[in-house]
Design a protein around this motif. Structure first.
Motif, short mmCIF file in Angstrom:
data_model
loop_
_atom_site.label_atom_id
_atom_site.label_comp_id
_atom_site.label_asym_id
_atom_site.label_seq_id
_atom_site.Cartn_x
_atom_site.Cartn_y
_atom_site.Cartn_z
N ASP A 110 150.30 67.69 55.74
CA ASP A 110 150.08 67.64 57.19
C ASP A 110 148.71 68.21 57.56
O ASP A 110 148.08 67.74 58.51
CB ASP A 110 151.19 68.41 57.90
CG ASP A 110 152.53 67.69 57.83
OD1 ASP A 110 152.55 66.48 57.55
OD2 ASP A 110 153.57 68.35 58.05
N SER A 114 145.68 66.29 59.53
CA SER A 114 145.06 66.86 60.73
C SER A 114 143.54 66.79 60.68
O SER A 114 142.88 66.89 61.71
CB SER A 114 145.52 68.31 60.92
OG SER A 114 144.91 69.18 59.97
N ASN A 207 153.52 65.30 65.27
CA ASN A 207 152.47 65.80 66.14
C ASN A 207 151.75 64.59 66.77
O ASN A 207 151.07 63.83 66.08
CB ASN A 207 151.48 66.65 65.33
CG ASN A 207 150.42 67.29 66.20
OD1 ASN A 207 149.68 66.62 66.91
ND2 ASN A 207 150.31 68.61 66.12
#
Length: 218
Positions: A110, A114, A207
């Motif tokens: 993750d 990002s 997200n």
């Protein structure tokens, strides 16, 4: 439905293989951008193919390094097994003979997402090179033909590559024999109903900002 096969060689956890044809026709999305991967609550598996010198060091030390591996160059990871098979010619291309399944932490993956930007967005934002280069490429049939579905590949460099190669990696397994066996037994003869590939499902990016950044949503 074909019985799934399991192998506990990856960090003592099951590496699950299932029927290609059942996943392709009944599970995987037909088109659009998707991160297909084998994962659990803690880890996700990505694939890379290297020369035997680099691969053997990684297997022995359970991290990337040694005299042949360069942390100053970009290194590409793929969550999608069949994209890796297309890229490496089922482990037959020069310096891609050793196919590795690399288990990394979900937190690490993750974090990689990002930081991921396309080359176009790097120029648009004017911030210089991102530590992660994002590409959405056509996914591929086992015979190498392109599909409508898009698969992700991520080019790692600088600090992110260093953290991937050491900190986030929890297991590295040589799956070359499995790759070659499936190619010889089922791909050459086009017996797609007998072909086994890793069990992969859509990896959901929760997200919203990251999902937009990597072009999963508008």
């Amino acid at each position: 439905m074909a019985t799934a096969q399991q192998d506990k060689s990856l960090k003592g956890k099951d590496w699950i293989r299932e029927s290609y044809i059942e996943q392709q026709t009944g599970v995987w999305p037909k088109d659009g951008k998707h991160i297909l991967a084998q994962y659990d609550d803690e880890d996700i598996i990505v694939y890379q193919a290297y020369s035997r010198g680099i691969g053997s060091y990684a297997i022995e030390h359970q991290k990337f390094g040694g005299p042949l591996f360069s942390y100053s160059r970009m290194s590409w990871i793929k969550t999608n097994f069949l994209w890796m098979m297309y890229r490496s010619g089922w482990g037959s291309k020069e310096n891609q003979e050793m196919v590795l399944a690399v288990r990394i932490s979900r937190n690490g993956f993750d974090t990689i997402l990002s930081h991921a930007l396309t080359g176009h967005d790097e120029k648009l934002l004017g911030k210089g090179q991102s530590p992660v280069r994002l590409q959405w490429d056509p996914d591929h049939h086992p015979d190498g033909s392109a599909l409508s579905r898009r698969a992700i590949q991520l080019g790692l460099r600088n600090d992110i590559l260093a953290r991937y190669g050491d900190e986030w990696t929890t297991d590295i397994t040589d799956i070359s024999d499995f790759v070659h066996d499936q190619y010889q037994a089922n791909v050459i003869s086009r017996q797609w109903d007998k072909l086994l590939v890793p069990r992969e499902r859509v990896y959901h990016v929760t997200n919203e900002e990251i999902a937009k950044q990597i072009k999963l949503i508008d």
